[in-house]
Design an enzyme around this catalytic site. Structure first.
Site, short mmCIF file in Angstrom:
data_model
loop_
_atom_site.label_atom_id
_atom_site.label_comp_id
_atom_site.label_asym_id
_atom_site.label_seq_id
_atom_site.Cartn_x
_atom_site.Cartn_y
_atom_site.Cartn_z
CE LYS A 71 -3.99 -2.09 -0.18
NZ LYS A 71 -4.05 -3.41 0.37
C1 LIG Z 1 -5.29 -4.35 0.89
C2 LIG Z 1 -6.75 -4.19 1.05
C3 LIG Z 1 -7.44 -4.65 2.18
C4 LIG Z 1 -6.81 -5.53 3.21
O1 LIG Z 1 -5.71 -4.99 3.81
P1 LIG Z 1 -4.63 -5.94 4.52
O2 LIG Z 1 -3.80 -4.97 5.26
O3 LIG Z 1 -3.88 -6.65 3.43
O4 LIG Z 1 -5.37 -6.87 5.40
C5 LIG Z 1 -8.79 -4.37 2.30
N1 LIG Z 1 -9.45 -3.70 1.34
C6 LIG Z 1 -8.83 -3.26 0.24
C7 LIG Z 1 -9.62 -2.49 -0.78
C8 LIG Z 1 -7.48 -3.50 0.04
O5 LIG Z 1 -6.88 -3.11 -1.08
#
Ligand SMILES: *Cc1c(COP(=O)(O)O)cnc(C)c1O
Length: 401
Positions: free
Chosen positions: A186
């Site tokens: 992210k």
């Molecule tokens: C990455 C993501 C998540 C989950 O996040 P994690 O930290 O990997 O558990 C949830 N929703 C969206 C839209 C994402 O891109």
């Protein structure tokens, strides 16, 4: 997309502060911790970045979405509208809350559309879990109209869009609660981690307690705390929070660089026949972690994906690959298969999940090729990428002038 690009001395310093004391737990241990509270600092930094009154850090983006839902009062048997294009965590979080997902159609923003929501909303609909996909944002004026019209609870999964905004208000702060992810891919990473945000004090308190077995976190003696609600363990560790704190500080600069690169790519490719882009409802609020290219049809997109692979250019395609973001890849979801019982078994499925009416999603996702943008690119690298993408497109779709 690139918190991971910038792991350096500042992250190491914050981690080291924690290692010096050895207090990896975010609460208590006042005597030993030398006033070091990385989770709290991380929360303050995110709250400042997005303009939230409250932020609560947890173990992942997935658990942040679950906490956001629970803190917004979503629970057993509640019907929650979700998009068929999202990371799977959104759907799983709704089910983990004991609620029932109802899929609605998206549009060329890659997010739920007001029109799609109107087609499936019923008197049983309690909430919308809106997802801001691919670093961009949903068309919030239209979404808020339908939210208000039907008195729905809005929860935002802004897992991919921390720092993005629409008309000056951050994604994650349009509804009752919102969530961001800090996983390794992210815009900012904590290794693993997530943050729930809200402007509602009660929702914040509920998230804070819910993520730690209901502890009220009042006073300095954990053994004397009260437990107003039940919850579970979704706590973040001080080590992860230390990384997330530094990475959050980097976000404004990352967003600025991302936007420079995205604009440069879109300007170069906008003239190429057959190329268009996913709609960005407010370009000034784009976190620009992805450039989202749309081809004229699915078949052409498939041939461009092959040409890009041959040229060694990365591009995310959610149709021809097994990327885990689109309902066509989710047979286990259509059949509600998991290891244990689901709310579906008790309350019944509100929809036939294997036979959904989502024509725009089937059209747009079939035509979409997303390119992750790296803040650290030079202008030359951006130009080289644009040239490679253009060559791949021209190779497969020599279009009439
Ligand atoms: C990455 C993501 C998540 C989950 O996040 P994690 O930290 O990997 O558990 C949830 N929703 C969206 C839209 C994402 O891109």
């Amino acid at each position: 997309m690139p918190g991971m690009e910038f792991f350096g001395a500042a992250e190491r310093k914050e981690i080291n502060d924690v290692l010096e004391t050895g207090i990896l737990f975010r609460y208590n241990h006042e005597a030993q911790r030398n006033d070091i509270y990385k989770a709290r600092e991380f929360e303050a930094e995110v709250a400042k970045l997005v303009g939230a009154k409250y932020a609560h850090a947890v173990s992942s983006g997935s658990t942040a979405v679950l906490c956001a839902l629970a803190a917004a009062g979503i629970g057993a048997g509640d019907e929650v509208i979700v998009p068929p294009f999202t990371y799977i965590a959104t759907v799983e979080a709704v089910l983990m809350a004991g609620a029932l997902p109802v899929f609605a159609d998206i549009d060329d923003t890659l997010c739920l559309s007001a029109e799609g929501i109107r087609k499936v909303v019923t008197a049983n609909t309690k909430a919308i879990c809106l997802v801001h996909m691919c670093g961009q944002m949903a068309d919030m004026d239209a979404i808020m109209d339908v939210v208000n019209e039907h008195k729905l609870v809005l929860v935002e999964d802004a897992g991919q869009a921390m720092g993005a905004s629409y008309k000056g208000t951050s994604t994650g702060l349009w509804g009752k609660t919102g969530a961001y992810s800090f996983d390794f891919f992210k815009i900012a990473t904590a290794g693993e981690g997530g943050i729930m945000v809200t402007n509602d004090e009660t929702a914040y308190k509920h998230a804070d307690s819910y993520s730690d077995h209901g502890h009220d976190h009042i006073g300095t003696n954990r053994g004397m705390e009260k437990h107003p609600i039940m919850g579970f363990n979704y706590r973040i560790s001080e080590l992860h929070a230390a990384v997330g704190l530094v990475q959050t500080r980097r976000v404004p600069e990352i967003i600025q660089k991302n936007n420079e690169h995205k604009t440069r790519l879109m300007t170069a490719l906008g003239q190429v026949p057959g190329v268009s882009f996913a709609r960005i409802p407010d370009a000034d609020g784009d976190s620009a972690t992805f450039m989202n290219l749309l081809m004229p049809d699915t078949e052409t997109a498939g041939r461009v994906v092959i040409a890009l692979n041959e040229a060694g250019v990365g591009g995310f395609n959610y149709w021809f690959t097994n990327m885990y973001h689109f309902i066509n890849q989710w047979n286990h979801v259509k059949e509600m298969r998991t290891a244990a019982a689901l709310p579906i078994e008790k309350f019944g499925a509100p929809q036939d999940y294997s036979n959904l009416d989502i024509p725009n999603a089937q059209d747009v996702i079939g035509r979409l090729i997303s390119f992750g943008i790296r803040a650290g690119w030079t202008a030359d690298e951006v130009d080289a990428l644009a040239a490679k993408i253009e060559a791949a497109v021209r190779k497969v779709s020599p279009v009439e002038a």
